[in-house]
Design an enzyme around this catalytic site. Structure first.
Site, short mmCIF file in Angstrom:
data_model
loop_
_atom_site.label_atom_id
_atom_site.label_comp_id
_atom_site.label_asym_id
_atom_site.label_seq_id
_atom_site.Cartn_x
_atom_site.Cartn_y
_atom_site.Cartn_z
N CYS A 280 44.10 -6.81 53.18
CA CYS A 280 44.20 -7.61 51.37
C CYS A 280 44.34 -8.91 52.08
CB CYS A 280 44.87 -7.71 51.14
SG CYS A 280 47.27 -7.06 52.32
N HIS B 44 49.75 -11.87 47.90
CA HIS B 44 49.76 -12.91 48.64
C HIS B 44 48.78 -14.44 48.66
CE1 HIS B 44 50.81 -9.21 50.75
NE2 HIS B 44 49.68 -9.11 51.14
#
Length: 341
Positions: free
Chosen positions: A129, A243
């Site tokens: 990710c 994130h």
């Protein structure tokens, strides 16, 4: 003909988002099924208003399936993905099991969709990710001035540990808010609420974590350039979803802030939010539920001849996992690159 699709790991955190993304993107299919471990088999899933029974992962479950979207632990994937590929499916695998296999393309469609032309093992790897969102931002800049070196520090959400990570963070925050003892730590390396964790992944070589090495090796493979130097420090922060990354980039050629900003504005899958005076900066809360990669804080690094600093944010469950996998499947369908049965 429209493909038949199977979602493996359908009851997990990413599997749930995978179903949402397939629905929202109106992904074309002639049939769909949902698979999971024996523990979850038999559960009912509602998809597009229709009820489906979750099937166990076994060879006959993949009969007639063209595309498998898989999100399972690496150990499970090492068995289930070849099983599905042997049945004739193309597997888009979200685990770490296949990413560095030289016969498995590692793909972010905005960066290297052409890698999908050749899938020797019938498996395509979905990158990590944190790597996905970074390379989406790096690609237009690399095309402009050729990247020499990247130094990245991540601020990664608890959902990187799945549903158990978010539940643990929620419980810790709730306990602190009620002035009660914090529950015992299970999902993360230490208490996450009110804290940051630079050690929330398995240890790797030379004092780096496995997550940091993933960013190094995957970036080079996706970008198709082993000369790019990457130094990563990955950190878990008390955020549920989204994130963030502080990325310092050194280039071989001159590049201005204005040139970088314009290249990023034109890049597929990127939204530029870069007006500090107006508070227009990428934030994980604002990125939650979105498929794009948000880039801002674009500024010159005066310590090297050709350098920039950027701030990159994305929903790690969507673009960092489910959306990227669905986009890969979409490219295979749109370009007619699925095998003929």
């Amino acid at each position: 003909m429209l493909p038949s699709v199977a979602v493996v790991g359908a009851t997990g955190a990413v599997g749930e988002i995978m179903r949402q993304v397939l629905d929202e993107h109106s992904f074309p299919f002639r049939g769909i099924k949902f698979l999971a471990s024996e523990r979850s088999a038999g559960k009912t899933i509602i998809f597009k208003g229709k009820s489906y029974t979750v099937e166990p992962i076994r060879p006959d479950a993949f009969a007639g399936v063209d595309i498998v979207l898989s999100s399972t632990p690496a150990g499970v994937s090492r068995e289930s993905s070849p099983m599905a590929a042997k049945a004739g499916a193309i597997v888009v695998d979200n685990s770490s099991a296949w990413r560095m296999d030289p016969d498995v393309p590692l793909v972010v469609p905005e960066v290297n969709a052409d890698a999908l032309r050749h899938i020797p093992k019938g498996i395509v790897a979905n990158p990590n990710c944190s790597t996905i969102q970074m390379v989406v931002a790096l690609k237009p800049l690399h095309d402009l001035a050729k990247i020499k070196r990247v130094v990245v520090a991540t601020y990664q959400a608890s959902s990187g540990k799945g549903a158990k990570g978010m539940l643990e963070l929620d419980a810790q925050v709730s306990a602190i808010g009620r002035n009660q003892p914090v529950p015992a730590v299970q999902a993360h390396a230490a208490q996450l609420a009110g804290n940051v964790l630079p050690h929330d992944w398995k240890a790797g070589e030379e004092g780096y974590t496995e997550e940091e090495w993933k960013m190094v090796r995957e970036t080079r493979k996706i970008m198709g350039d082993d000369s790019i130097l990457v130094s990563a420090t990955t950190v878990r922060v008390p955020v549920r979803v989204g994130h963030s990354e502080a990325v310092n980039i050194e280039f071989h050629k001159p590049i201005s802030v204005e040139q970088a900003r314009e290249a990023l504005r034109r890049a597929p899958g990127v939204i530029v939010l870069d007006d500090l005076s107006k508070g227009e900066v990428p934030l994980p809360l604002a990125a939650t539920g979105r498929d794009e990669v948000f880039v801002g804080r674009i500024r010159r690094d005066a310590t090297v001849p050709h350098g920039l600093n950027i701030w990159v944010v994305a929903d790690n469950l969507r673009k960092g996992a489910a959306t990227n996998a669905v986009q890969i499947a979409g490219v295979l369908v749109e370009r007619g690159w699925l095998p003929r049965r």
